[in-house]
Design an enzyme around this catalytic site. Structure first.
Site, short mmCIF file in Angstrom:
data_model
loop_
_atom_site.label_atom_id
_atom_site.label_comp_id
_atom_site.label_asym_id
_atom_site.label_seq_id
_atom_site.Cartn_x
_atom_site.Cartn_y
_atom_site.Cartn_z
N GLY A 17 41.73 54.35 42.20
CA GLY A 17 42.32 54.81 43.46
C GLY A 17 43.78 55.17 43.39
O GLY A 17 44.24 56.09 44.08
N GLU A 74 49.70 50.69 43.60
CA GLU A 74 48.42 50.41 44.24
C GLU A 74 48.10 51.47 45.28
O GLU A 74 49.02 52.05 45.87
CB GLU A 74 48.46 49.04 44.92
CG GLU A 74 47.95 47.90 44.05
CD GLU A 74 46.43 47.89 43.91
OE1 GLU A 74 45.77 48.91 44.20
OE2 GLU A 74 45.89 46.85 43.50
N ASP A 95 45.24 45.04 50.60
CA ASP A 95 44.41 44.65 51.74
C ASP A 95 44.47 43.13 51.89
O ASP A 95 45.39 42.59 52.49
CB ASP A 95 42.99 45.18 51.49
CG ASP A 95 42.08 44.97 52.66
OD1 ASP A 95 42.55 45.02 53.79
OD2 ASP A 95 40.85 44.78 52.44
N THR A 96 43.50 42.42 51.32
CA THR A 96 43.56 40.96 51.37
C THR A 96 44.74 40.43 50.54
O THR A 96 45.25 39.35 50.79
CB THR A 96 42.28 40.31 50.81
OG1 THR A 96 42.15 40.68 49.43
CG2 THR A 96 41.06 40.75 51.60
N THR A 153 43.91 41.29 44.83
CA THR A 153 44.08 42.11 43.63
C THR A 153 45.53 42.18 43.21
O THR A 153 45.87 41.95 42.03
CB THR A 153 43.54 43.55 43.89
OG1 THR A 153 42.23 43.45 44.44
CG2 THR A 153 43.53 44.36 42.62
P1 IMP Z 1 42.49 43.55 48.05
O1 IMP Z 1 42.30 42.77 46.80
O2 IMP Z 1 41.65 43.05 49.19
O3 IMP Z 1 43.93 43.72 48.47
O4 IMP Z 1 41.77 44.93 47.77
C1 IMP Z 1 42.34 46.05 47.45
C2 IMP Z 1 41.29 47.01 46.92
O5 IMP Z 1 40.15 47.17 47.77
C3 IMP Z 1 41.98 48.36 46.89
O6 IMP Z 1 42.64 48.56 45.67
C4 IMP Z 1 40.82 49.30 47.14
O7 IMP Z 1 40.22 49.65 45.92
C5 IMP Z 1 39.84 48.53 47.98
N1 IMP Z 1 40.01 48.87 49.42
C6 IMP Z 1 40.47 48.03 50.38
N2 IMP Z 1 40.50 48.65 51.58
C7 IMP Z 1 40.06 49.91 51.39
C8 IMP Z 1 39.86 51.05 52.28
O8 IMP Z 1 40.13 51.03 53.49
N3 IMP Z 1 39.38 52.18 51.69
C9 IMP Z 1 39.07 52.27 50.36
N4 IMP Z 1 39.25 51.22 49.50
C10 IMP Z 1 39.71 50.05 50.01
MG MG Z 2 41.86 49.92 44.15
#
Ligand code: IMP
Ligand code: MG
Length: 180
Positions: free
Chosen positions: A47, A100, A104-105, A108
């Site tokens: 992404g 990045e 989101d959460t 990652t």
């Molecule tokens: P985290 O570990 O929850 O912060 O997740 C982040 C990863 O989830 C990002 O790098 C994206 O690959 C995926 N992701 C989270 N939200 C979205 C969204 O709204 N659209 C597409 N991919 C998402």
């Molecule tokens: Mg990603």
């Protein structure tokens, strides 16, 4: 928009022009902090690749780039990730920006930040195209962000819905029955 929105897309949150303008602003913030120091831009596949290339060109200062990819443990707890493809080069004594597509959460970004910090870079900071702080579960320092977004699943500028829509030039929200 020249062509009609593809299926499943609800509305455009940020146009191509808005995205480009904002990336230039963030590039200026980065230049202000690091000056002419060479940066190592590290993108998480897939992404963040679109954002990395646009940011790298907007920076106009010396950069090196490298990539890693991660995968979730099948059946594991949410947020359990591991490195599937590691960097090609060491990052010791380098100024690293973890690029990045979206934080989101935070799982990652936090995992990667800790992993990279353990390799003795001169510095490491997170730079994200999108930040959805309303869904944050673990705290992670985000030094540079282009846009804060609402609690909607988004696509475009590298972000996918089932591997599609990464190449949209704008950032759009999916219909509420799609995505999250
Ligand atoms: P985290 O570990 O929850 O912060 O997740 C982040 C990863 O989830 C990002 O790098 C994206 O690959 C995926 N992701 C989270 N939200 C979205 C969204 O709204 N659209 C597409 N991919 C998402
Ligand atoms: Mg990603």
């Amino acid at each position: 928009m020249a062509s009609p929105a593809p299926p499943g897309i609800d509305r455009i949150l940020f146009s191509e022009d808005q995205v480009t303008a904002r990336i230039r602003e963030v590039a200026a913030e980065i230049r202000e902090k690091y000056g002419q120091r060479e940066l190592k831009l590290i993108a998480v596949l897939k992404g963040a690749v679109f954002f990395l290339t646009e940011l790298a060109r907007a920076l106009e200062t010396p950069v090196k780039i490298d990539f890693l990819s991660i995968s979730s443990f099948r059946g594991g707890a949410p947020g359990m990730v591991r490195i599937a493809k590691d960097l090609d080069e060491p990052i010791q004594d380098e100024d690293v920006l973890l690029i990045e597509d979206i934080v989101d959460t935070g799982f990652t970004a936090r995992f990667l930040l800790q992993t990279l910090a353990g390799r003795e870079p001169r510095s490491v900071a997170v730079c994200t195209l999108l930040d959805r702080t309303v869904r944050r579960i673990v705290q992670v320092p985000v030094e540079f962000r282009c846009f804060e977004i609402p609690d909607r699943f988004v696509v475009g500028c590298g972000l996918d819905y089932r591997q599609n829509y990464r190449n949209l030039r704008y950032i759009a929200a999916m219909h509420p029955d799609k995505g999250m």
